[in-house]
Write a protein that holds these residues in place. Structure first.
Motif, PDB file in Angstrom:
ATOM      1  N   TRP A  16       0.752  -1.193   0.033  1.00  0.00           N
ATOM      2  CA  TRP A  16       0.131   0.117   0.013  1.00  0.00           C
ATOM      3  C   TRP A  16       0.809   1.230  -0.070  1.00  0.00           C
ATOM      4  O   TRP A  16       0.606   2.127  -0.796  1.00  0.00           O
ATOM      5  CB  TRP A  16      -0.987  -0.064   1.217  1.00  0.00           C
ATOM      6  N   LEU A  19       2.353   1.869  -3.456  1.00  0.00           N
ATOM      7  CA  LEU A  19       1.079   2.170  -4.450  1.00  0.00           C
ATOM      8  C   LEU A  19       1.038   3.736  -4.340  1.00  0.00           C
ATOM      9  O   LEU A  19       0.612   4.419  -5.321  1.00  0.00           O
ATOM     10  CB  LEU A  19       0.015   1.198  -4.093  1.00  0.00           C
ATOM     11  N   GLU A  23       1.352   6.704  -7.089  1.00  0.00           N
ATOM     12  CA  GLU A  23       0.267   7.224  -7.679  1.00  0.00           C
ATOM     13  C   GLU A  23       0.640   8.963  -7.371  1.00  0.00           C
ATOM     14  O   GLU A  23      -0.060   9.787  -7.938  1.00  0.00           O
ATOM     15  CB  GLU A  23      -1.081   6.938  -7.047  1.00  0.00           C
ATOM     16  N   ASN A  97      -7.554  -1.678 -11.707  1.00  0.00           N
ATOM     17  CA  ASN A  97      -6.798  -2.397 -10.915  1.00  0.00           C
ATOM     18  C   ASN A  97      -6.374  -2.187  -9.569  1.00  0.00           C
ATOM     19  O   ASN A  97      -5.926  -2.982  -8.612  1.00  0.00           O
ATOM     20  CB  ASN A  97      -5.785  -3.141 -11.656  1.00  0.00           C
ATOM     21  N   LEU A  98      -6.168  -0.637  -9.167  1.00  0.00           N
ATOM     22  CA  LEU A  98      -5.878  -0.131  -8.056  1.00  0.00           C
ATOM     23  C   LEU A  98      -7.115   0.954  -7.773  1.00  0.00           C
ATOM     24  O   LEU A  98      -7.326   1.600  -8.369  1.00  0.00           O
ATOM     25  CB  LEU A  98      -4.617   0.766  -8.382  1.00  0.00           C
TER      26      LEU A  98
END
Length: 172
Positions: A16, A19, A23, A97-98
């Protein structure tokens, strides 16, 4: 937030934070100079915390009046404007997908400060983080599967912690 979203909880995923950072750079590039700061908030930002597998990103801006080009840049990153609370928050969601909730708030405003306060309190107080995880798990176990109801039920817990923390800091 779409009303048809249902609640599922996951154990903490060490991916997490990675990710979020991936982003974060994409959002910073899209919003450019209009962005003051960007932070990973919510349960996925707390190591070891049970959470919905949705990364909450809080972007602080001096104004919530986004220009059309900024909207288009966010759309090009697969974000959709889901909710607009006048003068408080723009919520963009990404469900590819995220899954991401991008909360655009006024930098250093109440929502900005409370988002960081909540995250930091959970990070520094493992017992409260554990209690909150148990509380969320109990909601789902007791049949709360609608996203709006889930959020509503969590708010009193969250607000109590924020109020307590604000009082400790002499802010409330």
């Amino acid at each position: 937030m779409k009303k048809e979203e249902t609640i599922s909880l996951s154990t903490y995923d060490p991916a997490w934070p990675k990710l979020f950072h991936y982003e974060k750079h994409r959002i910073k590039k899209a919003l450019g100079m209009d962005l003051c700061d960007i932070e990973h908030v919510g349960s996925t930002a707390v190591e070891g915390m049970i959470a919905r597998p949705v990364i909450d990103i809080q972007a602080g801006m001096y104004s919530l009046r986004l220009t059309e080009p900024l909207y288009h840049k966010l759309e090009s990153l697969d974000y959709t404007l889901t909710e607009e609370i006048e003068n408080e928050r723009l919520l963009f969601t990404k469900r590819t997908n995220l899954s991401i909730n991008l909360h655009i708030v006024l930098y250093d405003g109440e929502r900005w400060r409370n988002g960081l306060l909540w995250r930091d309190y959970l990070r520094s107080t493992p017992k409260i983080a554990q209690n909150f995880g148990s509380f969320k798990h109990g909601l789902v176990r007791n049949g709360v599967h609608d996203l709006q109801e889930y959020i509503s039920q969590k708010l009193s817990f969250i607000n109590n912690v924020i109020n307590y923390s604000n009082q400790k800091k002499g802010w409330g």
